[in-house]
Design an enzyme around this catalytic site. Sequence first.
Site, PDB file in Angstrom:
ATOM      1  N   ASP A  11      35.755  48.215  40.029  1.00 13.04           N
ATOM      2  CA  ASP A  11      37.033  47.541  40.268  1.00 13.04           C
ATOM      3  C   ASP A  11      38.160  48.521  40.012  1.00 13.04           C
ATOM      4  OD1 ASP A  11      38.526  44.967  40.793  1.00 13.04           O
ATOM      5  OD2 ASP A  11      39.382  45.500  38.857  1.00 13.04           O
ATOM      6  N   SER A  12      39.323  48.224  40.581  1.00  9.98           N
ATOM      7  CA  SER A  12      40.487  49.069  40.357  1.00  9.98           C
ATOM      8  C   SER A  12      40.950  48.993  38.905  1.00  9.98           C
ATOM      9  CB  SER A  12      41.626  48.657  41.288  1.00  9.98           C
ATOM     10  OG  SER A  12      42.003  47.312  41.052  1.00  9.98           O
ATOM     11  N   CYS A  74      36.202  44.083  43.782  1.00  9.88           N
ATOM     12  CA  CYS A  74      37.642  44.233  43.953  1.00  9.88           C
ATOM     13  C   CYS A  74      37.943  43.838  45.395  1.00  9.88           C
ATOM     14  CB  CYS A  74      38.048  45.676  43.692  1.00  9.88           C
ATOM     15  SG  CYS A  74      39.778  46.074  44.057  1.00  9.88           S
ATOM     16  N   GLU A 159      47.207  42.702  33.904  1.00 11.16           N
ATOM     17  CA  GLU A 159      46.835  44.026  33.401  1.00 11.16           C
ATOM     18  C   GLU A 159      47.590  44.377  32.117  1.00 11.16           C
ATOM     19  OE1 GLU A 159      44.987  46.922  34.941  1.00 11.16           O
ATOM     20  OE2 GLU A 159      43.869  45.438  36.083  1.00 11.16           O
ATOM     21  N   CYS A 193      41.264  37.447  44.327  1.00 10.12           N
ATOM     22  CA  CYS A 193      41.432  38.641  43.504  1.00 10.12           C
ATOM     23  C   CYS A 193      40.684  38.361  42.216  1.00 10.12           C
ATOM     24  CB  CYS A 193      42.907  38.923  43.215  1.00 10.12           C
ATOM     25  SG  CYS A 193      43.168  40.287  42.036  1.00 10.12           S
ATOM     26  N   HIS A 195      41.043  39.414  39.344  1.00 12.34           N
ATOM     27  CA  HIS A 195      41.880  39.270  38.151  1.00 12.34           C
ATOM     28  C   HIS A 195      42.293  37.811  37.916  1.00 12.34           C
ATOM     29  CE1 HIS A 195      42.398  43.603  38.634  1.00 12.34           C
ATOM     30  NE2 HIS A 195      43.067  43.652  37.490  1.00 12.34           N
TER      31      HIS A 195
END
Length: 276
Positions: A11-12, A74, A159, A193, A195
């Site tokens: 993942d990023s 991702c 994040e 996403c 996240h």
Amino acid sequence: MSATKPIGIFDSGYGGLTVFRSIANRLPQYDYIYLGDNGRSPYGNRSFKTIHEYTWECVQWLFKQGCPLIILACNTASAKALRTIQQQDMPGKFDDKRVLGVIRPTAEVIGNYTQAGEIGVLGTKGTVQSQSYLLEIEKFFPELKVYQQACPMWVPLIETGEYEKPGADYFVKEYLDAIQAQSANIDTLLLACTHYPLLQDKIEAYLPSNIKVVAQGDIVATSLVDYLHRHPEIKEKITWGGTKAFYTTSDDTSDFDHHASAFFGEQVIAEYVSVK
């Protein structure tokens, strides 16, 4: 190269850990290695060229660690890099390995969640602009009406650990109002996403009870179980040790460990790595 042959999860940043958690719960017997490109995240607003370049560097690093199978956990990387990696980068060099994404397995089942036949897709700017979900869902559920909404502030909030604070509510409500304004008949919202599950409680609090919120972790895990059943030639290459290793391209591993543990649901201790 590692003596193990783990499944690679990429993942990023942190988001892929929500998918990793679901996969490890379903398939605890395998060895795993997670790589978060936190040193260069977020990917959402970057160009196709840059995202492909970064993703391919990370995929090659995971190959060097012995991974026969890699999951791009991702959506942005799946939308903007996966096809080029599969069709241009790997043939003739890595024919014995596989790289899979999260968009297709989600598109294969998302139509089963809606009663009204209208769904909303919430994603990064890059995922929305790629039109990947519109194209993939059309293949499996051509009758569905699909609406998209980019949520550019959500990943930065998550994040940085700000997502639990009251200030995040403004941006949650803003994007939810925008997607609902596109159609009053939407009854399913896809968190496109990895996240976004950390915002799921806030998201559901701002939605009417008839709208279902769908995260990807369990969908991707179920798809992987099926994939390995259908591809024993890949399955037999993966080692069984039940190990989990975590790596990040951020040199602040203590910060990574703190945030990653919230995503993964258990303590994470990562090592710094350069993928260049």
